[in-house]
Design a protein around this motif. Structure first.
Motif, mmCIF file in Angstrom:
data_model
loop_
_atom_site.group_PDB
_atom_site.id
_atom_site.type_symbol
_atom_site.label_atom_id
_atom_site.label_comp_id
_atom_site.label_asym_id
_atom_site.label_seq_id
_atom_site.Cartn_x
_atom_site.Cartn_y
_atom_site.Cartn_z
ATOM 1 N N ASP A 1 0.797 -1.421 -0.088
ATOM 2 C CA ASP A 1 0.047 0.044 -0.039
ATOM 3 C C ASP A 1 0.820 1.318 0.052
ATOM 4 O OD1 ASP A 1 -2.507 -1.538 0.103
ATOM 5 O OD2 ASP A 1 -2.582 -1.331 2.165
ATOM 6 N N SER B 1 -7.814 -4.038 1.607
ATOM 7 C CA SER B 1 -6.442 -3.551 1.221
ATOM 8 C C SER B 1 -5.607 -4.941 2.056
ATOM 9 C CB SER B 1 -6.014 -2.322 1.794
ATOM 10 O OG SER B 1 -5.997 -2.262 3.333
ATOM 11 N N ASP C 1 -7.856 -5.019 -6.781
ATOM 12 C CA ASP C 1 -8.283 -3.622 -7.153
ATOM 13 C C ASP C 1 -9.197 -3.837 -8.387
ATOM 14 O OD1 ASP C 1 -8.275 -0.778 -6.536
ATOM 15 O OD2 ASP C 1 -7.570 -0.619 -8.358
#
Length: 546
Positions: free
Chosen positions: A174, A314, A464
């Protein structure tokens, strides 16, 4: 640091070594750093795998990225044990760490999926050496009666790495200035620290043995494991399950297994001595460890997929979701180790543990698209509790039933079957997932009377990308993926139950209070029973401190 007994040395045997609690803790600290390093390399990549394969291309290659290191780790584990008998524990342990460091750098520099798979394969060689030899070294310095509390710490390290890895991997993926490549680079400084620590604190007596490497046995054992992996990872994709390639590879695997049996029976110093398989404790612990490996590695690899693809988390948040598993594993691993040391009883820990592992596989198979975080966390915690009660106790039970001369072979043998289970489980679960995903996607699209987006097909991109799919495609993909994972985890239930039934037959032996077997023959004893009658046994003689 290493006191020696001149009388024993004069008798032609390795001097018995007695370590203080402080010295054991110093050695244990180095082993724990190394174990933490290698286990983080597995768990940190597990969280980042969906992003990695999405970036480099090839969702269908995910199982190979994970299985490459498991395969080489599995195949090399018995070799590390035998090499440590010949060249010394310390040298081989440090060599494994060096290989791991170089491979980690290579994995981070990979430019395509093929390079990454190759680097991961070499990384697995290092992991296999560290994981096997850490347990062997612990067995060298701590008697079985006291080993429970120390092995509990080793199990706790696994738990810490399991949670630290996913969280670290999620943070790295991330972070804007890092990226997934740093998932491999981050292991390098930890491995270097471990090298320095072990160079300072590990002082084992080096013993010369008249031995040789079992080359034919190494070829047949590693070859058989490799061919089985090829069938599981390539079947249904590169060739049909019912095809000439499947039958040919299966035949090669059978031939290699038969060859391994003959090689180990004929070898003067076999990698997996046949006498180990006459020990019922070793056999039962190996089968149970194989079952645990299937469930453990399968869950570690595919749970992040569910959390990121289906739940839209995430990488960092999916790593945090493993906290319940790690907390449960930490408590049960350290707690069971303390109880074993205090009471000297160990059998019912793996019995309860494998029952929990089987239950967790069933609970995970009941997850769906709308499952709450509370339910997911509870299911994962059950798995962690089962693993904590099982992993280290299997090693302890096998070591306790082995002669001191077979300590390395016994430890690496049980680790071999656990890693083999992990490799087979990862590959088999991947094959099941890909097969069922294609089926459910095709079925879902047909039921909705829609066609997939242009160029979409039935392959998945990054998590994603899945989250940004338009409806109704997104809903169909999430449901298909969830149903496929349900099948994967459901397959793990009977595997864990096999391990549960096996440990019920485990005979609980009294834990020894010394490193050597109390019934071991004195220095004037004749050759070991496995040695040829015409060949006199060459007694090991102590050399300089490693």
């Amino acid at each position: 640091m290493v006191p020696q007994n001149p009388g024993a040395a004069a008798a032609g045997r390795a001097a018995p070594v007695h370590y203080t609690h402080r010295q054991i803790l110093e050695i244990l600290s180095g082993l724990m750093i190394a174990m933490l390093t290698t286990m983080i390399s597995t768990s940190v990549v597990g969280t980042a795998l969906p992003t990695i394969v999405g970036d480099l291309g090839g969702q269908d290659q995910l199982s190979w990225v994970a299985s490459a290191s498991l395969l080489t780790m599995t195949a090399s584990t018995p070799l590390w044990g035998k090499l440590s008998d010949i060249l010394g524990r310390k040298l081989m342990f440090q060599s494994a760490l060096v290989i791991f460091v170089l491979a980690s750098v290579g994995a981070g520099l990979s430019q395509n999926i093929g390079q990454l798979i190759a680097a991961r394969a070499f990384q697995g060689l290092g992991v296999g050496g560290v994981s096997a030899l850490a347990q062997v070294i612990l067995g060298d310095v701590v008697p079985p009666r006291e080993r429970g509390r120390y092995s509990g710490y080793m199990g706790a390290v696994f738990g810490v790495a399991t949670v630290a890895g996913p969280m670290l991997g999620g943070f790295i993926v991330d972070a804007d200035g890092l990226g997934w490549r740093w998932c491999f680079y981050v292991c390098v400084p930890l491995a270097i620290i471990s090298l320095v620590v072990m160079q300072k604190v590990l002082k084992l007596p080096k013993i010369k043995r008249d031995t040789r490497i079992d080359i034919f046995g190494a070829f047949t054992i590693t070859g058989a494991a490799t061919v089985v992996m090829l069938i599981l990872t390539m079947g249904g994709k590169e060739f049909d399950w019912s095809s000439m390639w499947t039958y040919l590879l299966a035949a090669v695997a059978v031939v290699l297994v038969i060859g391994a049996v003959f090689a180990e029976r004929a070898a003067r110093e076999p990698i997996l001595p046949p006498r180990l398989f006459r020990n019922p404790t070793f056999v039962l612990c190996s089968i149970a460890s194989l079952a645990v490996g299937v469930a453990m590695f399968g869950a570690m690899i595919y749970l992040p997929q569910y959390l990121q693809i289906v739940k839209g988390m995430s990488p960092t948040r999916s790593g945090l979701m493993t906290l319940p598993m790690v907390a449960a594993m930490f408590v049960t691993s350290t707690g069971s180790g303390q109880v074993v040391t205090r009471l000297g009883r160990y059998k019912w820990f793996p019995v309860v543990g494998l029952a929990l592992v089987a239950s967790s596989m069933y609970l995970l198979s009941r997850l769906h698209v709308d499952s709450s975080k509370l339910v997911i966390g509870a299911d994962i915690a059950v798995l962690g509790a089962g693993l904590g009660l099982t992993l280290q106790i299997m090693i302890l039970a096998a070591q306790n039933a082995a002669a001191i001369t077979d300590l390395a072979a016994t430890t690496s043998g049980v680790s071999f079957f656990r890693n083999l289970g992990g490799a087979i489980g990862t590959a088999a679960f991947g094959a099941i997932l890909n097969n069922r995903l294609t089926h459910h996607l095709t079925e879902g699209l047909a039921a909705a009377h829609v066609r997939p987006p242009a160029g979409g097909g039935t392959s998945l991109g990054t998590p994603d990308a899945v989250q940004h799919l338009p409806q109704p495609f997104k809903g169909i993909v999430l449901e298909a993926f969830t149903q496929s994972l349900q099948t994967v985890f459901l397959v793990g239930v009977p595997v864990a139950l096999v391990g549960f039934v096996v440990v019920l037959f485990l005979k609980e032996l009294p834990l020894r209070s010394s490193v050597s077997r109390v019934d071991q023959a004195p220095s004037t004893s004749p050759a070991p029973t496995d040695a040829p009658a015409s060949t006199p046994a060459t007694a090991p003689t102590p050399n300089t401190t490693a």
